[in-house]
Design an enzyme around this catalytic site. Structure first.
Site, PDB file in Angstrom:
ATOM      1  N   HIS A  47      20.815  -4.983   3.935  1.00  0.00           N
ATOM      2  CA  HIS A  47      19.672  -5.536   3.212  1.00  0.00           C
ATOM      3  C   HIS A  47      19.698  -7.057   3.135  1.00  0.00           C
ATOM      4  O   HIS A  47      18.812  -7.654   2.521  1.00  0.00           O
ATOM      5  CB  HIS A  47      19.638  -4.945   1.793  1.00  0.00           C
ATOM      6  CG  HIS A  47      19.943  -3.473   1.762  1.00  0.00           C
ATOM      7  ND1 HIS A  47      19.139  -2.545   2.392  1.00  0.00           N
ATOM      8  CD2 HIS A  47      20.976  -2.764   1.224  1.00  0.00           C
ATOM      9  CE1 HIS A  47      19.665  -1.332   2.212  1.00  0.00           C
ATOM     10  NE2 HIS A  47      20.773  -1.447   1.512  1.00  0.00           N
TER      11      HIS A  47
ATOM     12  N   ASP B 186      21.294 -10.467  14.338  1.00  0.00           N
ATOM     13  CA  ASP B 186      21.330 -11.319  15.534  1.00  0.00           C
ATOM     14  C   ASP B 186      22.424 -10.864  16.499  1.00  0.00           C
ATOM     15  O   ASP B 186      22.226 -10.851  17.717  1.00  0.00           O
ATOM     16  CB  ASP B 186      21.577 -12.783  15.143  1.00  0.00           C
ATOM     17  CG  ASP B 186      20.345 -13.456  14.548  1.00  0.00           C
ATOM     18  OD1 ASP B 186      19.250 -12.858  14.578  1.00  0.00           O
ATOM     19  OD2 ASP B 186      20.479 -14.587  14.038  1.00  0.00           O
TER      20      ASP B 186
ATOM     21  N   PRO C 180      30.771  -3.148   3.953  1.00  0.00           N
ATOM     22  CA  PRO C 180      31.496  -3.274   2.697  1.00  0.00           C
ATOM     23  C   PRO C 180      31.386  -2.056   1.779  1.00  0.00           C
ATOM     24  O   PRO C 180      30.347  -1.401   1.728  1.00  0.00           O
ATOM     25  CB  PRO C 180      30.838  -4.488   2.030  1.00  0.00           C
ATOM     26  CG  PRO C 180      29.534  -4.657   2.705  1.00  0.00           C
ATOM     27  CD  PRO C 180      29.732  -4.165   4.110  1.00  0.00           C
ATOM     28  N   ASN C 181      32.489  -1.807   1.126  1.00  0.00           N
ATOM     29  CA  ASN C 181      32.627  -0.745   0.110  1.00  0.00           C
ATOM     30  C   ASN C 181      32.693   0.657   0.683  1.00  0.00           C
ATOM     31  O   ASN C 181      32.953   1.619  -0.051  1.00  0.00           O
ATOM     32  CB  ASN C 181      31.508  -0.831  -0.954  1.00  0.00           C
ATOM     33  CG  ASN C 181      31.572  -2.118  -1.732  1.00  0.00           C
ATOM     34  OD1 ASN C 181      32.623  -2.438  -2.263  1.00  0.00           O
ATOM     35  ND2 ASN C 181      30.486  -2.875  -1.765  1.00  0.00           N
TER      36      ASN C 181
ATOM     37  N   ALA D  13      25.778  -2.699   2.204  1.00  0.00           N
ATOM     38  CA  ALA D  13      24.854  -3.632   1.545  1.00  0.00           C
ATOM     39  C   ALA D  13      24.393  -4.753   2.476  1.00  0.00           C
ATOM     40  O   ALA D  13      23.322  -5.333   2.266  1.00  0.00           O
ATOM     41  CB  ALA D  13      25.523  -4.218   0.297  1.00  0.00           C
TER      42      ALA D  13
ATOM     43  N   HIS E 180      22.798   5.647   7.292  1.00  0.00           N
ATOM     44  CA  HIS E 180      23.140   5.522   5.873  1.00  0.00           C
ATOM     45  C   HIS E 180      23.396   6.907   5.324  1.00  0.00           C
ATOM     46  O   HIS E 180      22.651   7.852   5.640  1.00  0.00           O
ATOM     47  CB  HIS E 180      22.003   4.868   5.070  1.00  0.00           C
ATOM     48  CG  HIS E 180      21.691   3.503   5.580  1.00  0.00           C
ATOM     49  ND1 HIS E 180      22.466   2.419   5.281  1.00  0.00           N
ATOM     50  CD2 HIS E 180      20.718   3.071   6.410  1.00  0.00           C
ATOM     51  CE1 HIS E 180      21.986   1.364   5.903  1.00  0.00           C
ATOM     52  NE2 HIS E 180      20.922   1.728   6.603  1.00  0.00           N
ATOM     53  N   LEU E 181      24.411   7.010   4.494  1.00  0.00           N
ATOM     54  CA  LEU E 181      24.710   8.300   3.863  1.00  0.00           C
ATOM     55  C   LEU E 181      23.566   8.720   2.946  1.00  0.00           C
ATOM     56  O   LEU E 181      23.133   9.870   2.949  1.00  0.00           O
ATOM     57  CB  LEU E 181      26.001   8.182   3.047  1.00  0.00           C
ATOM     58  CG  LEU E 181      27.256   7.889   3.885  1.00  0.00           C
ATOM     59  CD1 LEU E 181      28.259   7.091   3.084  1.00  0.00           C
ATOM     60  CD2 LEU E 181      27.867   9.185   4.364  1.00  0.00           C
ATOM     61  N   SER E 182      23.096   7.755   2.146  1.00  0.00           N
ATOM     62  CA  SER E 182      22.032   8.061   1.188  1.00  0.00           C
ATOM     63  C   SER E 182      20.670   7.769   1.813  1.00  0.00           C
ATOM     64  O   SER E 182      20.579   7.055   2.821  1.00  0.00           O
ATOM     65  CB  SER E 182      22.216   7.198  -0.067  1.00  0.00           C
ATOM     66  OG  SER E 182      22.102   5.820   0.251  1.00  0.00           O
TER      67      SER E 182
ATOM     68  N   ARG F 120      33.833   6.450  -4.633  1.00  0.00           N
ATOM     69  CA  ARG F 120      32.699   5.574  -4.960  1.00  0.00           C
ATOM     70  C   ARG F 120      31.433   6.394  -5.219  1.00  0.00           C
ATOM     71  O   ARG F 120      30.946   7.077  -4.299  1.00  0.00           O
ATOM     72  CB  ARG F 120      32.447   4.646  -3.771  1.00  0.00           C
ATOM     73  CG  ARG F 120      31.252   3.753  -3.934  1.00  0.00           C
ATOM     74  CD  ARG F 120      30.879   3.064  -2.626  1.00  0.00           C
ATOM     75  NE  ARG F 120      29.751   2.202  -2.825  1.00  0.00           N
ATOM     76  CZ  ARG F 120      29.008   1.709  -1.839  1.00  0.00           C
ATOM     77  NH1 ARG F 120      29.272   2.012  -0.569  1.00  0.00           N
ATOM     78  NH2 ARG F 120      27.983   0.938  -2.109  1.00  0.00           N
TER      79      ARG F 120
ATOM     80  N   TYR G  88      27.097   9.211  -2.790  1.00  0.00           N
ATOM     81  CA  TYR G  88      27.694   9.143  -1.456  1.00  0.00           C
ATOM     82  C   TYR G  88      28.550  10.355  -1.083  1.00  0.00           C
ATOM     83  O   TYR G  88      29.073  10.410   0.027  1.00  0.00           O
ATOM     84  CB  TYR G  88      28.537   7.860  -1.335  1.00  0.00           C
ATOM     85  CG  TYR G  88      27.692   6.607  -1.500  1.00  0.00           C
ATOM     86  CD1 TYR G  88      26.675   6.332  -0.601  1.00  0.00           C
ATOM     87  CD2 TYR G  88      27.887   5.727  -2.555  1.00  0.00           C
ATOM     88  CE1 TYR G  88      25.880   5.198  -0.741  1.00  0.00           C
ATOM     89  CE2 TYR G  88      27.110   4.587  -2.706  1.00  0.00           C
ATOM     90  CZ  TYR G  88      26.102   4.334  -1.798  1.00  0.00           C
ATOM     91  OH  TYR G  88      25.319   3.217  -1.929  1.00  0.00           O
TER      92      TYR G  88
ATOM     93  N   ARG H 270      15.766   5.090  -3.180  1.00  0.00           N
ATOM     94  CA  ARG H 270      16.595   4.349  -4.146  1.00  0.00           C
ATOM     95  C   ARG H 270      15.892   3.048  -4.564  1.00  0.00           C
ATOM     96  O   ARG H 270      14.698   2.914  -4.404  1.00  0.00           O
ATOM     97  CB  ARG H 270      17.972   4.118  -3.521  1.00  0.00           C
ATOM     98  CG  ARG H 270      18.665   5.447  -3.161  1.00  0.00           C
ATOM     99  CD  ARG H 270      20.058   5.230  -2.609  1.00  0.00           C
ATOM    100  NE  ARG H 270      20.913   4.576  -3.593  1.00  0.00           N
ATOM    101  CZ  ARG H 270      22.088   4.011  -3.286  1.00  0.00           C
ATOM    102  NH1 ARG H 270      22.518   4.040  -2.035  1.00  0.00           N
ATOM    103  NH2 ARG H 270      22.811   3.446  -4.230  1.00  0.00           N
TER     104      ARG H 270
ATOM    105  N   ARG I  23      16.755  -1.830  -1.569  1.00  0.00           N
ATOM    106  CA  ARG I  23      17.374  -1.104  -0.444  1.00  0.00           C
ATOM    107  C   ARG I  23      16.338  -0.663   0.601  1.00  0.00           C
ATOM    108  O   ARG I  23      16.682  -0.074   1.620  1.00  0.00           O
ATOM    109  CB  ARG I  23      18.143   0.124  -0.945  1.00  0.00           C
ATOM    110  CG  ARG I  23      19.348  -0.229  -1.783  1.00  0.00           C
ATOM    111  CD  ARG I  23      20.143   1.014  -2.183  1.00  0.00           C
ATOM    112  NE  ARG I  23      20.874   0.779  -3.402  1.00  0.00           N
ATOM    113  CZ  ARG I  23      22.078   0.181  -3.473  1.00  0.00           C
ATOM    114  NH1 ARG I  23      22.701  -0.203  -2.393  1.00  0.00           N
ATOM    115  NH2 ARG I  23      22.657  -0.016  -4.648  1.00  0.00           N
TER     116      ARG I  23
ATOM    117  N   GLU J 173      21.283   3.116  13.494  1.00  0.00           N
ATOM    118  CA  GLU J 173      21.602   2.732  12.105  1.00  0.00           C
ATOM    119  C   GLU J 173      21.770   4.010  11.281  1.00  0.00           C
ATOM    120  O   GLU J 173      20.951   4.933  11.398  1.00  0.00           O
ATOM    121  CB  GLU J 173      20.436   1.898  11.558  1.00  0.00           C
ATOM    122  CG  GLU J 173      20.590   1.520  10.097  1.00  0.00           C
ATOM    123  CD  GLU J 173      19.354   0.761   9.565  1.00  0.00           C
ATOM    124  OE1 GLU J 173      18.414   0.487  10.359  1.00  0.00           O
ATOM    125  OE2 GLU J 173      19.342   0.459   8.367  1.00  0.00           O
TER     126      GLU J 173
ATOM    127  N   ASN K 203      26.721   1.602  10.006  1.00  0.00           N
ATOM    128  CA  ASN K 203      26.345   1.672   8.598  1.00  0.00           C
ATOM    129  C   ASN K 203      26.814   0.350   8.008  1.00  0.00           C
ATOM    130  O   ASN K 203      28.003   0.194   7.700  1.00  0.00           O
ATOM    131  CB  ASN K 203      27.011   2.852   7.893  1.00  0.00           C
ATOM    132  CG  ASN K 203      26.593   2.944   6.432  1.00  0.00           C
ATOM    133  OD1 ASN K 203      25.937   2.039   5.908  1.00  0.00           O
ATOM    134  ND2 ASN K 203      26.977   4.019   5.766  1.00  0.00           N
TER     135      ASN K 203
END
Ligand code: DQA
Length: 151
Positions: A81, A88, A11-12, A78, A101-103, A19, A24, A108, A112, A99, A75
């Protein structure tokens, strides 16, 4: 046939570019998708690049990857978390998983710092911006190549 890597975005992430650019960056999802396509080609891989704001849709795509893909780069945004369902599904798919993540999620907010994905991933990359996706493709190409084939 070239192995296909499913690159999943949660999402997002469709809002990248506008954003929170200080966190990001300014690159869009389309830019990341085309960089991944180009890099995957140089590694002898195909990619299937997708984004969804819906947890269930991500779960369905992971289930389908179990028979259609050689590995997954994810990625989960949210949902990283919060989502036992995505964890699963990744477990059940029995594929190499990286996995991304950009950040740097560990620099943070504390909520997170918990990832439901990390415990079922082969490796985790965070904090490298969009380069993390390309690094993840490098990493997964080694895992896919090293996966023994049955004959
Ligand atoms: C993110 C980090 C998550 O905490 C956040 O919810 C995102 C993006 C990242 O790429 O840095 O949506 O996964």
């Amino acid at each position: 046939m070239k192995p296909t890597i499913l690159i999943l975005n949660g999402p997002n992430l469709n809002m990248l570019g506008s954003r929170e650019p200080s966190i990001y960056g300014t690159e869009t999802m389309e830019f990341i998708a085309s960089s991944c396509t180009e890099h995957a080609g140089s590694l002898g891989l195909e990619i299937d690049f997708r984004q969804s704001n819906y947890e269930g849709e991500l779960v369905t795509w992971i289930q389908q990857a179990g028979s259609n893909a050689a590995g997954i780069v994810i990625n989960a945004g949210a949902y990283t978390h919060t989502s036992v369902a995505i964890r699963d599904a990744l477990m059940a798919a029995s594929l190499p998983v990286i996995e991304v993540h950009l950040s740097n999620i560990y620099r943070r907010e504390s909520f997170r710092h918990t990832s439901y994905i990390s415990g079922v991933a082969d490796g985790v990359l965070c904090g490298f911006g969009s380069d993390g996706y390309l690094m993840a493709l490098d990493a997964i190409s080694r895992l896919v190549v090293n996966t023994p084939t049955t004959d």
